[in-house]
Design an enzyme around this catalytic site. Structure first.
Site, PDB file in Angstrom:
ATOM      1  N   THR A 131       3.567   5.777   8.052  1.00 25.38           N
ATOM      2  CA  THR A 131       3.939   4.951   6.896  1.00 25.38           C
ATOM      3  C   THR A 131       5.400   4.528   7.000  1.00 25.38           C
ATOM      4  OG1 THR A 131       2.258   6.029   5.598  1.00 25.38           O
ATOM      5  CG2 THR A 131       4.030   4.957   4.366  1.00 25.38           C
ATOM      6  N   GLY A 190      -0.749   8.784  -1.645  1.00 24.89           N
ATOM      7  CA  GLY A 190      -1.463  10.057  -1.592  1.00 24.89           C
ATOM      8  C   GLY A 190      -0.658  11.173  -0.939  1.00 24.89           C
ATOM      9  N   SER A 191       0.370  10.813  -0.172  1.00 30.00           N
ATOM     10  CA  SER A 191       1.218  11.842   0.437  1.00 30.00           C
ATOM     11  C   SER A 191       2.389  12.209  -0.463  1.00 30.00           C
ATOM     12  CB  SER A 191       1.758  11.367   1.787  1.00 30.00           C
ATOM     13  OG  SER A 191       0.718  11.277   2.729  1.00 30.00           O
ATOM     14  N   HIS A 206       8.487   5.850 -28.936  1.00 32.23           N
ATOM     15  CA  HIS A 206       9.724   5.149 -29.263  1.00 32.23           C
ATOM     16  C   HIS A 206       9.739   3.725 -28.727  1.00 32.23           C
ATOM     17  CE1 HIS A 206      11.442   8.873 -30.861  1.00 32.23           C
ATOM     18  NE2 HIS A 206      10.664   9.428 -29.943  1.00 32.23           N
ATOM     19  N   LYS A 259      -0.693  -3.212   4.960  1.00 30.92           N
ATOM     20  CA  LYS A 259      -0.019  -2.440   6.018  1.00 30.92           C
ATOM     21  C   LYS A 259      -0.038  -3.224   7.331  1.00 30.92           C
ATOM     22  CE  LYS A 259      -0.423   2.267   4.285  1.00 30.92           C
ATOM     23  NZ  LYS A 259      -0.794   3.660   4.491  1.00 30.92           N
ATOM     24  N   SER A 305      -0.866  10.098   7.593  1.00 33.37           N
ATOM     25  CA  SER A 305      -1.095   9.372   8.850  1.00 33.37           C
ATOM     26  C   SER A 305       0.066   9.569   9.816  1.00 33.37           C
ATOM     27  CB  SER A 305      -1.251   7.872   8.570  1.00 33.37           C
ATOM     28  OG  SER A 305      -0.039   7.369   8.024  1.00 33.37           O
ATOM     29  N   GLU A 365      -7.419   3.546  -6.537  1.00 34.62           N
ATOM     30  CA  GLU A 365      -7.923   3.505  -5.157  1.00 34.62           C
ATOM     31  C   GLU A 365      -9.414   3.826  -5.056  1.00 34.62           C
ATOM     32  OE1 GLU A 365      -5.222   5.097  -2.039  1.00 34.62           O
ATOM     33  OE2 GLU A 365      -3.905   5.572  -3.708  1.00 34.62           O
TER      34      GLU A 365
END
Ligand code: F6R
Length: 340
Positions: free
Chosen positions: A96, A49-50, A238, A332, A93, A222
């Protein structure tokens, strides 16, 4: 009225996208970026999301940016990042690990840097190193902060002379979203019903729309908790055209969502229709969406907001809490417990 469920909360956040765009731009304008040397490349480092705000900005500026513009969603910056590069490090946040690793590399290589974050370790490091920080408001999931993160990035690039003023596009996007959000919301409910139990296959038809398809995928992943496939035309014609509908069980699930814009090459528009004819039976149904608005920025955000709304309404139909991303959090935590 207070939103009752996580999905209602997410809906409020999505409907607040235009307000975020305005505020994020103001926050970036208030930051003193200092005198900078000329740069010969721009890199945006950010995950999920960042990172998506960086991809959307890149798609918008591809045709006008005087220097190469890359988005890095990994631990490692490409070799091109050096003293003459501008690296904008984005993490909502601020914690990360891939983004912090990219930050460390940019710092060691002497890149020109800016951080965009809600705080965390990135905020602390940037303060310690004298790197300018655009601090965005917290209290929401990173993917729901796209308006802040994107406009903060765009205005930062504008302030540093990487792009011309994006003011009028931003203003138009804000006006358009405020005017249309209720009607897009009701369209989103219809699309969500069509997508229930399907495999959404989102196809972009211009390089400006590639990150918009990515945004649809990430939000469907998400918020709605479903798998989603993306590809880009004309390249799709292609290779993937041959694989469409096979295995048949997967084909029966496929709902094609094609994203179109007035800059979509007329030949690509024709290709899309011809491809859908040739592959008839290899997907369940197909819907085509054209951007709305005048400026590129408003057009891009018309389909970003529609996709966000679809993801929330699909979550509702599937009884998935749109705020919940337990697997990402668990991973995480697992990674945090395992030192390098
Ligand atoms: C969660 C989300 C994730 C995060 C990603 C990176 O809402 O969208 O994709 O954005 O895990 O975390 P941040 O954005 O905090 O650097």
């Amino acid at each position: 009225m207070r939103p009752e469920t996580g999905t209602d909360q997410m809906l409020e956040l999505v409907l607040g996208l235009p307000d975020q765009l305005e505020r994020g731009a103001d926050l970036a304008r208030a930051v003193a970026l200092g005198r900078r040397r000329r740069v010969d490349s721009v890199l945006v480092a950010g995950m999920g999301g960042s990172g998506i705000g960086g991809r959307i900005a890149r798609g918008l500026l591809l045709d006008s940016c005087p220097v190469p513009f890359q988005v890095c969603s990994d631990y490692h910056l490409p070799a091109v990042a050096g003293r003459k590069s501008l690296v904008v490090v984005v993490s909502f946040s601020g914690n990360t690990e891939e983004t912090l690793s990219a930050y460390g590399q940019a710092h060691r290589r002497g890149c020109s840097m800016v951080a965009i974050t809600g705080g965390g370790e990135l905020g602390r490091l940037a303060a310690r190193h004298g790197v300018p920080v655009v601090t965005v408001p917290g209290g929401m999931p990173p993917r729901a902060a796209l308006g802040y993160l994107f406009s903060a990035l765009l205005v930062t690039l504008e302030q540093l002379g990487i792009c011309t003023s994006q003011q009028s596009g931003l203003k138009e996007a804000v006006r358009l979203m405020r005017r249309q959000r209720r009607s897009w919301h009701s369209r989103a409910r219809t699309i969500a019903r069509q997508l229930k139990g399907s495999l959404p296959m989102v196809y972009s038809t211009s390089r400006m729309l590639d990150p918009v398809a990515d945004r649809w995928r990430c939000q469907l992943n998400e918020n709605s908790g479903v798998l989603c496939h993306t590809n880009a035309l004309p390249e799709h014609n292609h290779n993937e055209i041959v694989g469409m509908g096979r295995p048949a069980r997967v084909g029966r699930l496929g709902v094609v969502i094609a994203l179109l814009d007035r800059e979509t090459d007329p030949r690509t528009r024709f290709r899309l229709k011809a491809m859908l004819d040739i592959t008839l039976g290899a997907y369940r149904s197909a819907v085509l969406f054209d951007t709305e608005g005048r400026s590129r920025l408003a057009r891009v955000f018309s389909l970003v907001m529609l996709g966000d709304l679809v993801s929330v309404e699909l979550a509702r139909l599937l009884n998935k809490d749109a705020m919940e991303i337990g697997r990402i959090n668990r991973l995480k935590e697992t990674m945090a417990g395992r030192k390098r």
